[in-house]
Write a protein that holds these residues in place. Sequence first.
Motif, mmCIF file in Angstrom:
data_model
loop_
_atom_site.group_PDB
_atom_site.id
_atom_site.type_symbol
_atom_site.label_atom_id
_atom_site.label_comp_id
_atom_site.label_asym_id
_atom_site.label_seq_id
_atom_site.Cartn_x
_atom_site.Cartn_y
_atom_site.Cartn_z
ATOM 1 N N TYR A 191 4.318 -15.709 -29.156
ATOM 2 C CA TYR A 191 4.388 -14.246 -29.164
ATOM 3 C C TYR A 191 4.796 -13.758 -27.774
ATOM 4 C CZ TYR A 191 1.606 -15.179 -33.327
ATOM 5 O OH TYR A 191 1.159 -15.669 -34.523
ATOM 6 N N PRO A 192 5.617 -12.690 -27.714
ATOM 7 C CA PRO A 192 6.042 -11.862 -28.842
ATOM 8 C C PRO A 192 7.156 -12.532 -29.665
ATOM 9 C CG PRO A 192 7.093 -11.108 -26.844
ATOM 10 C CD PRO A 192 6.130 -12.178 -26.427
ATOM 11 N N LYS A 193 7.283 -12.050 -30.888
ATOM 12 C CA LYS A 193 8.383 -12.454 -31.751
ATOM 13 C C LYS A 193 9.025 -11.185 -32.314
ATOM 14 C CE LYS A 193 5.493 -12.994 -35.898
ATOM 15 N NZ LYS A 193 5.075 -13.890 -36.985
ATOM 16 N N LEU A 194 10.260 -11.301 -32.763
ATOM 17 C CA LEU A 194 11.000 -10.172 -33.325
ATOM 18 C C LEU A 194 11.009 -10.312 -34.841
ATOM 19 C CD1 LEU A 194 12.665 -7.643 -32.646
ATOM 20 C CD2 LEU A 194 14.695 -9.109 -32.538
ATOM 21 N N LEU A 195 10.619 -9.245 -35.524
ATOM 22 C CA LEU A 195 10.377 -9.318 -36.962
ATOM 23 C C LEU A 195 11.056 -8.178 -37.691
ATOM 24 C CD1 LEU A 195 8.411 -10.631 -39.248
ATOM 25 C CD2 LEU A 195 6.993 -8.638 -38.781
ATOM 26 N N SER A 196 11.815 -8.502 -38.748
ATOM 27 C CA SER A 196 12.303 -7.495 -39.686
ATOM 28 C C SER A 196 11.504 -7.640 -40.972
ATOM 29 C CB SER A 196 13.792 -7.665 -39.971
ATOM 30 O OG SER A 196 14.218 -6.676 -40.898
ATOM 31 N N ALA A 197 10.658 -6.658 -41.229
ATOM 32 C CA ALA A 197 9.780 -6.694 -42.395
ATOM 33 C C ALA A 197 9.241 -5.295 -42.612
ATOM 34 C CB ALA A 197 8.626 -7.670 -42.176
ATOM 35 N N ILE A 198 8.583 -5.089 -43.745
ATOM 36 C CA ILE A 198 7.865 -3.845 -44.000
ATOM 37 C C ILE A 198 6.389 -4.138 -43.735
ATOM 38 C CG2 ILE A 198 7.423 -1.996 -45.629
ATOM 39 C CD1 ILE A 198 10.401 -2.472 -44.915
ATOM 40 N N PRO A 199 5.788 -3.483 -42.756
ATOM 41 C CA PRO A 199 4.405 -3.815 -42.407
ATOM 42 C C PRO A 199 3.456 -3.753 -43.596
ATOM 43 C CG PRO A 199 5.374 -2.384 -40.744
ATOM 44 C CD PRO A 199 6.356 -2.455 -41.871
ATOM 45 N N ALA A 215 11.441 -12.666 -26.680
ATOM 46 C CA ALA A 215 10.827 -13.095 -27.935
ATOM 47 C C ALA A 215 11.149 -14.558 -28.203
ATOM 48 C CB ALA A 215 11.320 -12.237 -29.099
ATOM 49 N N SER A 216 10.198 -15.271 -28.787
ATOM 50 C CA SER A 216 10.398 -16.687 -29.078
ATOM 51 C C SER A 216 11.295 -16.906 -30.279
ATOM 52 C CB SER A 216 9.046 -17.348 -29.370
ATOM 53 O OG SER A 216 8.549 -16.936 -30.652
ATOM 54 N N SER A 217 11.398 -15.858 -31.153
ATOM 55 C CA SER A 217 11.972 -16.118 -32.470
ATOM 56 C C SER A 217 12.318 -14.811 -33.158
ATOM 57 C CB SER A 217 10.979 -16.917 -33.322
ATOM 58 O OG SER A 217 9.685 -16.309 -33.273
ATOM 59 N N LEU A 218 13.084 -14.943 -34.237
ATOM 60 C CA LEU A 218 13.473 -13.830 -35.095
ATOM 61 C C LEU A 218 13.116 -14.194 -36.527
ATOM 62 C CD1 LEU A 218 15.156 -11.229 -35.886
ATOM 63 C CD2 LEU A 218 17.140 -12.777 -35.997
ATOM 64 N N HIS A 219 12.540 -13.249 -37.262
ATOM 65 C CA HIS A 219 12.101 -13.493 -38.636
ATOM 66 C C HIS A 219 12.516 -12.310 -39.514
ATOM 67 C CE1 HIS A 219 9.411 -16.614 -36.919
ATOM 68 N NE2 HIS A 219 9.363 -15.751 -35.922
ATOM 69 N N ILE A 220 13.094 -12.595 -40.658
ATOM 70 C CA ILE A 220 13.499 -11.572 -41.624
ATOM 71 C C ILE A 220 12.792 -11.905 -42.934
ATOM 72 C CG2 ILE A 220 15.425 -10.434 -42.781
ATOM 73 C CD1 ILE A 220 17.247 -11.523 -40.524
ATOM 74 N N LEU A 221 11.825 -11.079 -43.317
ATOM 75 C CA LEU A 221 10.914 -11.425 -44.412
ATOM 76 C C LEU A 221 11.206 -10.648 -45.686
ATOM 77 C CD1 LEU A 221 7.499 -11.507 -42.494
ATOM 78 C CD2 LEU A 221 9.334 -13.226 -42.564
ATOM 79 N N PHE A 222 11.044 -11.351 -46.814
ATOM 80 C CA PHE A 222 11.148 -10.770 -48.155
ATOM 81 C C PHE A 222 12.496 -10.090 -48.394
ATOM 82 C CE2 PHE A 222 6.566 -11.133 -47.444
ATOM 83 C CZ PHE A 222 6.210 -11.862 -48.563
ATOM 84 N N SER A 223 13.562 -10.776 -47.974
ATOM 85 C CA SER A 223 14.913 -10.332 -48.310
ATOM 86 C C SER A 223 15.214 -10.670 -49.761
ATOM 87 C CB SER A 223 15.949 -11.030 -47.422
ATOM 88 O OG SER A 223 15.876 -10.596 -46.097
ATOM 89 N N ARG A 224 16.170 -9.950 -50.327
ATOM 90 C CA ARG A 224 16.672 -10.333 -51.642
ATOM 91 C C ARG A 224 17.385 -11.679 -51.537
ATOM 92 N NH1 ARG A 224 18.561 -4.135 -52.702
ATOM 93 N NH2 ARG A 224 16.598 -3.434 -53.645
ATOM 94 N N ALA A 225 17.365 -12.422 -52.631
ATOM 95 C CA ALA A 225 17.845 -13.807 -52.602
ATOM 96 C C ALA A 225 19.263 -13.919 -52.068
ATOM 97 C CB ALA A 225 17.760 -14.406 -54.009
ATOM 98 N N GLU A 226 20.163 -13.029 -52.521
ATOM 99 C CA GLU A 226 21.552 -13.145 -52.106
ATOM 100 C C GLU A 226 21.708 -12.868 -50.613
ATOM 101 O OE1 GLU A 226 21.033 -9.046 -54.094
ATOM 102 O OE2 GLU A 226 20.270 -11.096 -54.311
#
Length: 382
Positions: A98-106, A143-154
Amino acid sequence: MLNLQLEFVNTIADVGAEAWNKAAGCDYPFTRYEFLHALESSGAVAEDKGWQAHHLVIYRDALLIGVMPLYIKSHSYGEYVFDWSWADAYQRHGRLYYPKLLSAIPFTPATGPRLCLVDEGDRGELMAELASKLPAHAKDIGASSLHILFSRAEMATIWAQEGLLQRIGPQYHWYDRNYGDFEGFLAAFSSRKRKSLRKERRVVAEQGLTLQVLSGAEVSAAQWQFFFNCYQLTYAKRSGHGGYLPEAFFTELAATMPENLVMVLASHDDEPVAAALNFRDKHTLYGRYWGCIREYEFLHFEACYYQGIEYCLREGLRHFDPGAQGEHKIQRGFTPILTYSNHWLADADFSQAVQRFLEEEHLHIGNYLREASEMLPFKKTE
């Protein structure tokens, strides 16, 4: 190469509702300006909560063409894609995860758009460019990393093709297979499973419980207050705290996006005893929050699942996402499905280790989904 200008803002109010929703739209509820603003203005999402807003706004020739909810995270709570073991491995090797960079809906494990665009024709080229620009930005901010969570499959597939590691996970969703009504849904069950579900609903009624389904505009201030009390009580029982979301969050949503809200209220002798809050768009119902002041047998299933299915069938919604976890949903007609996320780690050695972990996890989850699908209650067909 696109002539892009990327701007990162630490509050969504800096973008404004009209500009944000021009890209995000107003159907899928969780990327709406109103939802994300309520999280920030209520204090549920803030730097001191480990959720520093860092939203991406994309311009081309000074015109806004896209937005992406982003957060700088100092922990992994409220994400529902669990990377605690990755953080532990970093710590054991004297590194900072941490910190990390996140694309998600809290606090919202609901699949949907993450990169939202005014013109979908831009998507392929834009995602290819962002697949390099976002990791570079993560490095720039430490940031150590980037994460994109719960994207649509395509979309998750495109991110993977652009070099971001892909992770899968299980959830359990309901789909309308042209059932017509709830009896048509039950008719698809095997006889034994159908009797079991009918018994659960009968027991709820025999306990003197009645349920009503209200659109957001129909919910009174007193009913909102009752719902919030239930939410806090249930979180306290389960987690030892009153929940991530303050009352102001729900109050703002009730005022700004009632058309996306559906509340199920359960009463006993005209006294409210439980409540479930759902969100909706044109095609999907999303089960989100549940709470009760007294326990009743099977009431959770009735309020959170069966009332939702009936609502979908009545309103013409084809899909019901009841939330994360809950293998018990399978025998009640919710199909095991895959969810997707993508990950980039700056450290090459850790990235390779995570890739090996994900390959093994992928095999395990694939086997689990095949076995779980055998637990569905529907009649066997040739």
